[in-house]
Design a protein around this motif. Structure first.
Motif, PDB file in Angstrom:
ATOM      1  N   LEU A 129      53.586  20.115 -13.932  1.00 18.48           N
ATOM      2  CA  LEU A 129      54.728  19.196 -13.832  1.00 18.48           C
ATOM      3  C   LEU A 129      56.043  19.963 -13.770  1.00 18.48           C
ATOM      4  O   LEU A 129      56.940  19.624 -12.982  1.00 18.48           O
ATOM      5  CB  LEU A 129      54.728  18.235 -15.024  1.00 18.48           C
ATOM      6  CG  LEU A 129      53.650  17.153 -15.017  1.00 18.48           C
ATOM      7  CD1 LEU A 129      53.642  16.397 -16.346  1.00 18.48           C
ATOM      8  CD2 LEU A 129      53.860  16.181 -13.858  1.00 18.48           C
ATOM      9  N   ILE A 130      56.185  20.986 -14.598  1.00 20.41           N
ATOM     10  CA  ILE A 130      57.402  21.790 -14.598  1.00 20.41           C
ATOM     11  C   ILE A 130      57.579  22.477 -13.249  1.00 20.41           C
ATOM     12  O   ILE A 130      58.658  22.439 -12.643  1.00 20.41           O
ATOM     13  CB  ILE A 130      57.359  22.837 -15.728  1.00 20.41           C
ATOM     14  CG1 ILE A 130      57.346  22.148 -17.093  1.00 20.41           C
ATOM     15  CG2 ILE A 130      58.559  23.782 -15.629  1.00 20.41           C
ATOM     16  CD1 ILE A 130      56.996  23.075 -18.247  1.00 20.41           C
ATOM     17  N   ILE A 131      56.522  23.096 -12.762  1.00 15.55           N
ATOM     18  CA  ILE A 131      56.580  23.827 -11.497  1.00 15.55           C
ATOM     19  C   ILE A 131      56.819  22.878 -10.330  1.00 15.55           C
ATOM     20  O   ILE A 131      57.599  23.173  -9.408  1.00 15.55           O
ATOM     21  CB  ILE A 131      55.283  24.639 -11.310  1.00 15.55           C
ATOM     22  CG1 ILE A 131      55.243  25.779 -12.334  1.00 15.55           C
ATOM     23  CG2 ILE A 131      55.159  25.177  -9.889  1.00 15.55           C
ATOM     24  CD1 ILE A 131      53.897  26.471 -12.445  1.00 15.55           C
ATOM     25  N   GLN A 132      56.187  21.723 -10.368  1.00 15.24           N
ATOM     26  CA  GLN A 132      56.390  20.741  -9.304  1.00 15.24           C
ATOM     27  C   GLN A 132      57.829  20.251  -9.264  1.00 15.24           C
ATOM     28  O   GLN A 132      58.431  20.119  -8.187  1.00 15.24           O
ATOM     29  CB  GLN A 132      55.447  19.548  -9.508  1.00 15.24           C
ATOM     30  CG  GLN A 132      55.503  18.513  -8.386  1.00 15.24           C
ATOM     31  CD  GLN A 132      54.530  17.361  -8.620  1.00 15.24           C
ATOM     32  OE1 GLN A 132      53.714  17.387  -9.537  1.00 15.24           O
ATOM     33  NE2 GLN A 132      54.631  16.337  -7.788  1.00 15.24           N
ATOM     34  N   ALA A 133      58.394  19.984 -10.429  1.00 15.83           N
ATOM     35  CA  ALA A 133      59.784  19.533 -10.482  1.00 15.83           C
ATOM     36  C   ALA A 133      60.727  20.603  -9.944  1.00 15.83           C
ATOM     37  O   ALA A 133      61.651  20.306  -9.178  1.00 15.83           O
ATOM     38  CB  ALA A 133      60.159  19.175 -11.920  1.00 15.83           C
ATOM     39  N   MET A 134      60.506  21.857 -10.322  1.00 14.49           N
ATOM     40  CA  MET A 134      61.353  22.950  -9.833  1.00 14.49           C
ATOM     41  C   MET A 134      61.223  23.119  -8.326  1.00 14.49           C
ATOM     42  O   MET A 134      62.206  23.376  -7.624  1.00 14.49           O
ATOM     43  CB  MET A 134      60.992  24.253 -10.556  1.00 14.49           C
ATOM     44  CG  MET A 134      61.337  24.248 -12.044  1.00 14.49           C
ATOM     45  SD  MET A 134      60.797  25.768 -12.885  1.00 14.49           S
ATOM     46  CE  MET A 134      61.919  26.983 -12.153  1.00 14.49           C
ATOM     47  N   ALA A 135      59.996  22.960  -7.813  1.00 16.40           N
ATOM     48  CA  ALA A 135      59.778  23.113  -6.374  1.00 16.40           C
ATOM     49  C   ALA A 135      60.451  22.000  -5.578  1.00 16.40           C
ATOM     50  O   ALA A 135      60.953  22.223  -4.472  1.00 16.40           O
ATOM     51  CB  ALA A 135      58.276  23.129  -6.087  1.00 16.40           C
ATOM     52  N   CYS A 136      60.478  20.801  -6.139  1.00 13.49           N
ATOM     53  CA  CYS A 136      61.050  19.652  -5.425  1.00 13.49           C
ATOM     54  C   CYS A 136      62.574  19.645  -5.443  1.00 13.49           C
ATOM     55  O   CYS A 136      63.206  18.979  -4.608  1.00 13.49           O
ATOM     56  CB  CYS A 136      60.548  18.346  -6.046  1.00 13.49           C
ATOM     57  SG  CYS A 136      58.802  18.016  -5.767  1.00 13.49           S
ATOM     58  N   HIS A 137      63.169  20.362  -6.397  1.00 10.84           N
ATOM     59  CA  HIS A 137      64.630  20.295  -6.562  1.00 10.84           C
ATOM     60  C   HIS A 137      65.217  21.691  -6.708  1.00 10.84           C
ATOM     61  O   HIS A 137      65.927  21.995  -7.662  1.00 10.84           O
ATOM     62  CB  HIS A 137      64.975  19.436  -7.785  1.00 10.84           C
ATOM     63  CG  HIS A 137      64.419  18.049  -7.739  1.00 10.84           C
ATOM     64  ND1 HIS A 137      64.936  17.062  -6.916  1.00 10.84           N
ATOM     65  CD2 HIS A 137      63.367  17.488  -8.375  1.00 10.84           C
ATOM     66  CE1 HIS A 137      64.247  15.950  -7.079  1.00 10.84           C
ATOM     67  NE2 HIS A 137      63.292  16.186  -7.943  1.00 10.84           N
ATOM     68  N   LEU A 138      64.922  22.522  -5.734  1.00 16.57           N
ATOM     69  CA  LEU A 138      65.402  23.898  -5.778  1.00 16.57           C
ATOM     70  C   LEU A 138      66.925  23.961  -5.818  1.00 16.57           C
ATOM     71  O   LEU A 138      67.508  24.898  -6.363  1.00 16.57           O
ATOM     72  CB  LEU A 138      64.878  24.664  -4.561  1.00 16.57           C
ATOM     73  CG  LEU A 138      65.222  26.149  -4.482  1.00 16.57           C
ATOM     74  CD1 LEU A 138      64.669  26.898  -5.690  1.00 16.57           C
ATOM     75  CD2 LEU A 138      64.678  26.753  -3.185  1.00 16.57           C
ATOM     76  N   GLU A 139      67.586  22.954  -5.252  1.00 14.67           N
ATOM     77  CA  GLU A 139      69.051  22.968  -5.168  1.00 14.67           C
ATOM     78  C   GLU A 139      69.735  22.656  -6.486  1.00 14.67           C
ATOM     79  O   GLU A 139      70.928  22.926  -6.661  1.00 14.67           O
ATOM     80  CB  GLU A 139      69.519  21.952  -4.115  1.00 14.67           C
ATOM     81  CG  GLU A 139      69.518  20.488  -4.556  1.00 14.67           C
ATOM     82  CD  GLU A 139      68.141  19.876  -4.775  1.00 14.67           C
ATOM     83  OE1 GLU A 139      68.049  18.794  -5.389  1.00 14.67           O
ATOM     84  OE2 GLU A 139      67.139  20.476  -4.328  1.00 14.67           O
ATOM     85  N   ASN A 140      69.009  22.105  -7.454  1.00 15.95           N
ATOM     86  CA  ASN A 140      69.619  21.646  -8.702  1.00 15.95           C
ATOM     87  C   ASN A 140      69.630  22.775  -9.734  1.00 15.95           C
ATOM     88  O   ASN A 140      68.586  23.160 -10.252  1.00 15.95           O
ATOM     89  CB  ASN A 140      68.870  20.429  -9.240  1.00 15.95           C
ATOM     90  CG  ASN A 140      69.578  19.787 -10.411  1.00 15.95           C
ATOM     91  OD1 ASN A 140      69.498  20.247 -11.540  1.00 15.95           O
ATOM     92  ND2 ASN A 140      70.312  18.717 -10.131  1.00 15.95           N
ATOM     93  N   ASP A 141      70.812  23.288 -10.029  1.00 12.17           N
ATOM     94  CA  ASP A 141      70.893  24.447 -10.915  1.00 12.17           C
ATOM     95  C   ASP A 141      70.492  24.123 -12.352  1.00 12.17           C
ATOM     96  O   ASP A 141      69.888  24.958 -13.034  1.00 12.17           O
ATOM     97  CB  ASP A 141      72.284  25.069 -10.868  1.00 12.17           C
ATOM     98  CG  ASP A 141      73.389  24.099 -11.239  1.00 12.17           C
ATOM     99  OD1 ASP A 141      73.143  22.877 -11.262  1.00 12.17           O
ATOM    100  OD2 ASP A 141      74.517  24.554 -11.509  1.00 12.17           O
ATOM    101  N   GLU A 142      70.796  22.912 -12.836  1.00 11.51           N
ATOM    102  CA  GLU A 142      70.438  22.565 -14.206  1.00 11.51           C
ATOM    103  C   GLU A 142      68.922  22.508 -14.389  1.00 11.51           C
ATOM    104  O   GLU A 142      68.385  22.973 -15.387  1.00 11.51           O
ATOM    105  CB  GLU A 142      71.071  21.217 -14.597  1.00 11.51           C
ATOM    106  CG  GLU A 142      72.477  21.316 -15.136  1.00 11.51           C
ATOM    107  CD  GLU A 142      72.549  22.198 -16.373  1.00 11.51           C
ATOM    108  OE1 GLU A 142      71.961  21.833 -17.413  1.00 11.51           O
ATOM    109  OE2 GLU A 142      73.184  23.261 -16.295  1.00 11.51           O
TER     110      GLU A 142
END
Length: 289
Positions: free
Chosen positions: A187-200
């Motif tokens: 879940l963590i990795i999927q979220a990071m992959a889907c929102h690479l543009e979001n710095d937070e």
């Protein structure tokens, strides 16, 4: 004139105590706007009697009103950033933990409510002890972790959830092992992959992976789950963010000690990415170290 007028602020308080959801919703919206705009308003709010108990009671009296829960969370965020720790203990004493966790359960799909409730609870976590610690442990499984799945499309909420889980795991040894699962890592990795543009989200994600890589079989599990390319992508996409670079580099340091990860790091040319980071951030000692 309104923003600095204690009489005007005081006139809003009775609406928190009443039965009208509409009036409580309007009053909480006005007060949250004031609390985020001026320190004078924060000081005036804190001078009102029984602020913690009245705000929490308002959330509990209007459980179906997600706007009220959100506005009161915003008010409390502002107050906790400027008040001493006594205020946080009072919030816990009057049932703040249960009130905001219940709000997240009732409004699980509302990204804004969940994000602000997570921010409030994160500020309260270091002051939780005794019987409340047992409640916090149960909320991790039933309330906090499920939000990672529900809000995959909301990077700001995902970041707030990850920061909360990080805070809980850091102060409670038992929670580390609950959080370190293949499903949570995915879940963590999927979220990071889907929102690479979001710095937070990238900062919170790298921080959580660093935390999970520090015990048990976390290093290997993160490597197997595909965490290494996600971390490198975050570093490259946000190469001037010292916060992301610091969290990513400390995570890679942990992962590099696991034999399973070494060929992955070599194949992805990790050394080149790290060197690039050092060149860009050579003025920042935390990144260099």
């Amino acid at each position: 004139a309104f923003m600095g007028n204690s009489t005007c602020i005081e006139s809003l308080v009775p609406f928190f105590d009443g039965d009208s959801s509409e009036l409580a919703r309007s009053a909480s919206a006005i007060l949250s706007a004031l609390a985020t705009q001026t320190l004078v308003a924060i000081d005036q709010i804190m001078q009102l009697p029984d602020v913690p108990s009245r705000l929490i009671a308002c959330v509990e009296s209007h459980p179906t009103e997600h706007y009220i829960a959100t506005h009161i969370c915003i008010i409390l965020e502002a107050l906790m950033n400027f008040e001493d720790i006594t205020f946080r203990y009072e919030l816990l004493e009057y049932g703040g933990l249960h009130a905001f966790c219940s709000a997240m359960d009732l409004h699980q799909t509302n990204a804004t409510t969940c994000r602000h409730a997570c921010l409030v609870i994160t500020l309260l976590v270091p002051y939780i002890n005794g019987n409340l610690l047992g409640s916090l442990r149960s909320f991790v499984k039933t309330t906090f972790v499920p939000l990672l799945q529900v809000h995959l499309d909301n990077p700001e909420t995902e970041a707030a959830v990850l920061d909360l889980l990080w805070a809980v795991g850091s102060m409670d040894e038992q929670q580390k092992w609950i959080l370190l699962t293949d499903q949570n890592l995915q879940l963590i990795i999927q979220a990071m992959a889907c929102h690479l543009e979001n710095d937070e989200l990238q900062r919170a994600g790298c921080g959580m992976l660093w935390f999970l890589s520090g015990f048990g079989d976390g290093k290997r599990m993160i490597g197997q789950a595909g965490g290494i390319p996600i971390i490198l992508n975050a570093m490259l996409a946000h190469n001037e963010s010292t916060a992301i670079q610091k969290e990513a580099l400390t995570t890679l340091k942990n992962l590099a000690t696991e034999p399973f990860n070494k060929p992955i790091l070599a194949e992805l040319d990790c050394v080149r990415v790290v060197t690039y980071s050092l060149w860009i951030n050579y003025r920042h000692p935390l990144v260099i170290s």
